[in-house]
Design an enzyme around this catalytic site. Structure first.
Site, PDB file in Angstrom:
ATOM      1  N   HIS A  67       0.781  -1.165   0.021  1.00 50.17           N
ATOM      2  CA  HIS A  67       0.054   0.052  -0.065  1.00 50.17           C
ATOM      3  C   HIS A  67       0.747   1.037   0.134  1.00 50.17           C
ATOM      4  O   HIS A  67       0.475   2.190  -0.287  1.00 50.17           O
ATOM      5  CB  HIS A  67      -0.905   0.065   1.190  1.00 50.17           C
ATOM      6  CG  HIS A  67      -0.275   0.025   2.464  1.00 50.17           C
ATOM      7  ND1 HIS A  67       0.422  -0.931   2.997  1.00 50.17           N
ATOM      8  CD2 HIS A  67      -0.121   1.054   3.586  1.00 50.17           C
ATOM      9  CE1 HIS A  67       1.006  -0.551   4.201  1.00 50.17           C
ATOM     10  NE2 HIS A  67       0.636   0.954   4.651  1.00 50.17           N
ATOM     11  N   LYS A  96       3.845  -3.152  11.683  1.00 51.48           N
ATOM     12  CA  LYS A  96       4.851  -2.222  12.346  1.00 51.48           C
ATOM     13  C   LYS A  96       5.040  -0.912  11.761  1.00 51.48           C
ATOM     14  O   LYS A  96       4.797   0.074  12.623  1.00 51.48           O
ATOM     15  CB  LYS A  96       6.164  -2.974  12.236  1.00 51.48           C
ATOM     16  CG  LYS A  96       7.145  -2.863  13.658  1.00 51.48           C
ATOM     17  CD  LYS A  96       8.403  -3.471  13.265  1.00 51.48           C
ATOM     18  CE  LYS A  96       8.442  -5.131  13.337  1.00 51.48           C
ATOM     19  NZ  LYS A  96       9.627  -5.688  13.205  1.00 51.48           N
ATOM     20  N   LYS A 108      10.006  -8.937   4.073  1.00 44.64           N
ATOM     21  CA  LYS A 108      11.283  -9.656   4.619  1.00 44.64           C
ATOM     22  C   LYS A 108      11.856 -10.665   3.807  1.00 44.64           C
ATOM     23  O   LYS A 108      11.178 -11.080   2.872  1.00 44.64           O
ATOM     24  CB  LYS A 108      10.435 -10.474   5.948  1.00 44.64           C
ATOM     25  CG  LYS A 108      11.471 -10.680   7.152  1.00 44.64           C
ATOM     26  CD  LYS A 108      11.636  -9.494   7.908  1.00 44.64           C
ATOM     27  CE  LYS A 108      12.506  -9.727   9.019  1.00 44.64           C
ATOM     28  NZ  LYS A 108      12.292  -8.679   9.976  1.00 44.64           N
TER      29      LYS A 108
HETATM   30  N1  GLU Z   1      14.795  -6.469  10.762  1.00 43.03           N
HETATM   31  C1  GLU Z   1      14.438  -5.449  11.583  1.00 43.03           C
HETATM   32  C2  GLU Z   1      13.001  -5.475  11.978  1.00 43.03           C
HETATM   33  O1  GLU Z   1      12.370  -6.800  11.837  1.00 43.03           O
HETATM   34  C3  GLU Z   1      14.548  -3.971  10.884  1.00 43.03           C
HETATM   35  C4  GLU Z   1      13.896  -3.707   9.601  1.00 43.03           C
HETATM   36  C5  GLU Z   1      14.166  -2.542   8.819  1.00 43.03           C
HETATM   37  O2  GLU Z   1      14.904  -1.704   9.378  1.00 43.03           O
HETATM   38  O3  GLU Z   1      13.733  -2.545   7.575  1.00 43.03           O
HETATM   39  O4  GLU Z   1      12.232  -4.634  12.272  1.00 43.03           O
END
Ligand code: GLU
Length: 473
Positions: A67, A96, A108
């Site tokens: 989005h 998040k 991810k």
């Molecule tokens: N790997 C971290 C997390 O799980 C950071 C992700 C990021 O900075 O893009 O939030």
């Protein structure tokens, strides 16, 4: 892991937590499913020459919600990585980012590898090859998909990814923004390494500012003197524990690691444990603590705050009923299963949820990305001017009032507006605001039973708003 038969797997847990929250919203039909599902996932297998032969590696990059672009999230190097885990972690990234108002979608990546089995040179070739596979399909790109460190990766791997991207796109003036968590001389930002741990500290500080929430946990007062158990002494657990001990006066009464746990009711020195682990590679034998070979039961010892900062699914229906901590502060992603969450809640525990509490990493990643796009470090234009102004204001104040300005106030006024201080200020503000928002949702809505549901609700509302107001489809 002590997964009891019947406990939901990581992805199912995340989805059930989502479902519980989305049921409280009145969204157009189809939208809840669209937001919950992973938009795309790319699986890759690639060979790398190791010694005399070839080794084939398997990895993934999932885009959960697009989005907002770019999508954002770390790349994990671990043997246990699998597609479902990557999808669950990508979903958590979408939620998040929404909770802390960082304008990214969620992504991810993961590679099945035990980094300890390879030399530095081999790891560089493996990482670069993985990055090339991803970048060739726009799964690494400053405008579309921006990886970051996660378990098993750090600034060094991010530098290799940035280098690979730059080689493939020499004409991209924003190439440095293709990945965050880079070393500072390569376009990284001050304070990124410790950002997730700092965020955990700021999140806990904010929780303890709200008397009503603290009382609900059966506690009172501030972090000072609180007994804390930390599980996982990697980047996140170490930094969170260090700041809580050194700056907030909390007592780290246990550190639980893979190879056992250390306990000391008077409080451990986090820095000394860290030095000891760097020297010996283990917590075993650390002088000022009791060593327990099986660390798992140590999660259940009497304490005020339990900080799971290791892997997912650490608190399950098998051990949740024995947890004595009053507050569970989720520094890791998904440390509590859906079933365990219900058990803890029924026992009156307060859970400060992962999608809020560990968002410090991606928040500072956002600052780094902005810095890369602006091609200038924060504070460069205004630092000297601000310094001069402060000196003038102090001099004027002293000459007019003839009074002695208290030393801490003077020091605080003279705090430099350099990059590190600006990053800390931005991170603290983000963590405080986000907590205040989710606690308000929790307190104001009778149908929202806890902070996790409130955080999901807040995230889903923001993402849904984006779809209903701006998305064409
Ligand atoms: N790997 C971290 C997390 O799980 C950071 C992700 C990021 O900075 O893009 O939030």
């Amino acid at each position: 892991m002590s997964k009891k038969k019947g406990d939901s797997k990581f992805l199912d847990s995340v989805n059930q937590m989502y479902d519980r929250a989305v049921a409280l919203l009145d969204l157009p039909p189809g939208l809840p499913e669209q937001i919950r599902s992973c938009n795309s996932i790319y699986e890759v297998r690639f060979p790398v020459k190791i010694g005399d032969g070839y080794k084939v590696f398997r990895g993934w990059r999932a885009c959960h919600s697009e989005h907002k672009l770019p999508v954002k999230g770390g790349i994990r190097f671990a043997l246990e990585v699998n597609q479902e885990e990557v999808e669950a972690l990508a979903a958590l990234m979408s939620y998040k980012c929404a909770v802390v108002d960082v304008p990214f979608g969620g992504s991810k990546g993961g590679l099945c590898i035990d980094p300890k089995e390879y030399t530095r040179d081999e790891l560089q070739r493996i990482t670069s090859r993985f990055a090339r596979e991803l970048a060739n399909r726009d799964y690494v790109s400053p405008s579309l998909n921006v990886p970051a460190p996660d378990m098993g990766t750090g600034a060094r791997e991010m530098a290799w990814i940035a280098d690979t991207y730059r080689t493939l796109h020499p004409d991209d003036i924003d190439a440095a923004a293709c990945v965050t968590g880079k070393p500072v001389p390569m376009g990284g930002i001050q304070g990124r390494v410790e950002a997730t741990g700092r965020g955990v500290q700021y999140g806990l500080q904010e929780f303890f500012r709200h008397e009503e929430d603290v009382a609900d946990a059966g506690l009172s007062g501030s972090l000072e003197g609180k007994r804390i158990v930390v599980q996982g002494f990697g980047n996140v657990g170490y930094h969170a524990a260090k700041f809580l001990e050194e700056e907030d006066g909390a007592k780290i009464v246990a550190i639980v690691e893979r190879d056992g746990a250390l306990q000391n009711d008077a409080g451990l020195s986090v820095e000394r444990v860290s030095e000891y682990m760097r020297e010996t590679g283990s917590v075993k034998g650390f002088p000022d603590a009791t060593y327990v070979a099986d660390g798992r039961p140590v999660l259940e010892v009497d304490c005020d705050v339990l900080v799971p900062a290791a892997l997912e699914s650490q608190i399950t229906s098998e051990n949740a009923g024995r947890i004595q901590a009053r507050v569970v502060a989720e520094a890791a992603n998904g440390p509590v299963t859906f079933e365990a969450d219900q058990i803890l809640r029924a026992a009156g525990k307060i859970i400060i949820p992962d999608l809020y509490l560990n968002a410090g990493g991606v928040t500072v990643s956002y600052f780094e990305w902005i810095k890369n796009l602006s091609h200038m470090r924060f504070g460069r234009m205004e630092r000297r001017m601000q310094e001069t102004r402060t000196q003038q204001a102090l001099a004027l104040l002293k000459s007019v009032t003839k009074a002695q300005i208290p030393e801490p106030l003077e020091r605080s006024m003279q705090r430099e507006m350099d990059e590190l201080n600006l990053v800390r200020s931005g991170l603290e503000d983000t963590m405080r605001e986000a907590y205040q928002h989710i606690r308000l949702v929790w307190r104001e809505r009778d149908d929202v039973p806890d902070l996790r549901t409130a955080a999901y609700l807040s995230a889903i509302e923001k993402i849904a708003h984006y779809y209903t107001e701006y998305a064409v489809g």
